[in-house]
Scaffold this active site. Structure first.
Site, PDB file in Angstrom:
ATOM      1  N   SER A  22      -9.448  -6.829   3.528  1.00 14.42           N
ATOM      2  CA  SER A  22     -10.627  -6.988   4.367  1.00 14.42           C
ATOM      3  C   SER A  22     -10.416  -8.049   5.439  1.00 14.42           C
ATOM      4  O   SER A  22      -9.673  -9.017   5.230  1.00 14.42           O
ATOM      5  CB  SER A  22     -11.830  -7.410   3.520  1.00 14.42           C
ATOM      6  N   ALA A  62     -12.430 -11.099  12.047  1.00 10.96           N
ATOM      7  CA  ALA A  62     -13.216 -10.770  13.238  1.00 10.96           C
ATOM      8  C   ALA A  62     -12.641 -11.515  14.434  1.00 10.96           C
ATOM      9  O   ALA A  62     -12.606 -12.743  14.457  1.00 10.96           O
ATOM     10  CB  ALA A  62     -14.673 -11.153  13.018  1.00 10.96           C
ATOM     11  N   GLN A 104      -9.934  -6.232  13.730  1.00 10.75           N
ATOM     12  CA  GLN A 104     -11.377  -6.049  13.850  1.00 10.75           C
ATOM     13  C   GLN A 104     -11.830  -6.734  15.138  1.00 10.75           C
ATOM     14  O   GLN A 104     -11.729  -7.953  15.278  1.00 10.75           O
ATOM     15  CB  GLN A 104     -12.119  -6.649  12.654  1.00 10.75           C
ATOM     16  N   TYR A 185     -24.096  -9.430  13.261  1.00  9.38           N
ATOM     17  CA  TYR A 185     -23.481  -9.819  14.524  1.00  9.38           C
ATOM     18  C   TYR A 185     -23.980  -8.892  15.637  1.00  9.38           C
ATOM     19  O   TYR A 185     -24.888  -8.098  15.428  1.00  9.38           O
ATOM     20  CB  TYR A 185     -21.968  -9.857  14.367  1.00  9.38           C
ATOM     21  N   ARG A 233     -17.069  -0.830  11.263  1.00  9.56           N
ATOM     22  CA  ARG A 233     -17.663  -1.502  10.092  1.00  9.56           C
ATOM     23  C   ARG A 233     -19.161  -1.570  10.269  1.00  9.56           C
ATOM     24  O   ARG A 233     -19.667  -1.995  11.306  1.00  9.56           O
ATOM     25  CB  ARG A 233     -17.094  -2.905   9.893  1.00  9.56           C
TER      26      ARG A 233
END
Length: 369
Positions: A22, A62, A104, A185, A233
């Site tokens: 992840s 991220a 990501q 976000y 995601r």
């Protein structure tokens, strides 16, 4: 052979197994100077070690598509040549261990410009290398300042920013691009009526609230090769509507199914299904597999491949998620922080041959006697 350790093909890319790392923020990049946002030796070691540990896909944390899109001043970004060059070292190391490098791409929206989580949850002001947060509406995340409400012109610039970062990601050697649309976000805050109070083309109806997400996906897909996959995601629920004691309207699992169909039609190849993050005080009944039903719902109602996340810690648990067709892969986070070699040990537990690097294998792998 274990289903968990069978390859998964998306477009022309074959991912060697279904145990994936992840994206997890490490808050370890330089906050200022020429190396702002660039991955360091720490990031290289951190990500490459999980590839050596047997993860089939390794995703970076991220990564901000612009300086004010990061969660904190210490987060990674991909908006300049120096960052792109540093990421190239990372992708080469991940590939060298047989894993797929993924990135990501993100914008933190109203939850941006905060301190490292092990220091505090406070807002980092502009005179501390911070910045003003932005959002679809001037609705603050609890404990943070009211964000600037984006204009339509600013929204269109953000769409271009995502595309520009995707181009750089491809040049740096990434094989999967994931659009971060979860956890409160920026993209997620457009989706949810809990944060999006706009009355223009980007707010109000479901179709308007998903418009920004679809525009970002279209822009990323347009610059990403046809033979490589794009992920999205999502937070499948805000955990508001499910609570009969909470009168706030939120995003739901049914909304996620509707969005998933739109995303798949636009070339998204896999939905990375998480939940929550929109409000601090949502009541979440967390436990092993607590988010898996949402991955199952999206997979089997929208017909899109999914990955499941959240308190997946045991090999047989992960195996059962795949064999029962609740998801096509599992993303592990904290468990891979505790044990970078979890996939190798899980393979042994599931009677499958681990894929140790040659430098380790002659010592640790099973030998015929």
């Amino acid at each position: 052979m274990s289903s968990l350790f069978t390859p998964l093909s998306l477009r022309s890319l074959e991912i060697p197994n279904r145990v994936w790392m992840s994206p997890m923020c490490m808050y370890s990049a330089a906050p200022e100077g020429p190396d702002t946002g660039a991955p360091t030796d720490f990031h290289l070691t951190h990500l490459a070690s999980r590839a050596a540990g047997g993860a089939g896909l390794v995703m970076t944390e991220a990564t901000g598509v612009r300086p004010d899109g990061r969660i904190s001043p210490w987060d990674l970004g991909l908006w300049n040549d120096r960052q792109q060059e540093a990421f190239t070292r990372v992708t080469e190391a991940i590939k060298a261990h047989g894993a797929v490098p993924a990135i990501q791409l993100a914008h933190a929206g109203r939850k941006a410009s905060v301190d490292k989580p092990w220091v505090s949850d406070r807002y980092v002001s502009e005179d501390e290398n911070g910045w003003q947060a932005v959002a679809p509406s001037p609705v603050a995340y609890q404990g943070l300042p009211v964000p600037h409400e984006l204009t339509e012109e600013e929204i269109q610039q953000l769409v271009r920013d995502f595309a520009d970062s995707a181009r750089r990601a491809l040049a740096a050697g990434f094989q999967v691009a994931e659009v971060h649309g979860a956890h409160g976000y920026l993209i997620n805050s457009f989706l949810s009526p809990a944060a999006n109070h706009r009355t223009d083309a980007y707010g109000g109806s479901f179709e308007n609230r998903i418009r920004f997400a679809l525009e970002v996906v279209d822009a990323v897909r347009a610059v990403w090769p046809d033979d490589l996959p794009v992920f999205f995601r999502t937070s499948a629920t805000d955990w508001l509507t499910e609570n009969p004691e909470d009168e706030r309207e939120g995003w739901t699992g049914e909304d996620t199914v509707r969005l998933a169909k739109e995303l798949q039609a636009r070339g998204v190849d896999l939905l990375d299904v998480s939940t929550g993050g929109m409000v601090r005080d949502a009541k979440i009944a967390a436990g092993p597999n607590y988010q898996v039903p949402f991955a199952d719902q999206a997979r089997n109602q929208a017909g899109i491949p999914t990955a499941a996340v959240g308190i997946i810690t045991e090999p047989q648990q992960a195996e059962d998620i795949i064999t029962s067709e609740q998801a096509d892969a599992v993303f592990l986070g904290r468990e891979l922080l505790r044990n970078p070699y979890w996939p190798q040990h899980a393979a042994l537990a599931l009677d499958t041959e681990p894929t140790w690097p040659d430098q380790y294998a002659y010592v640790v792998k099973r030998r015929k006697r």
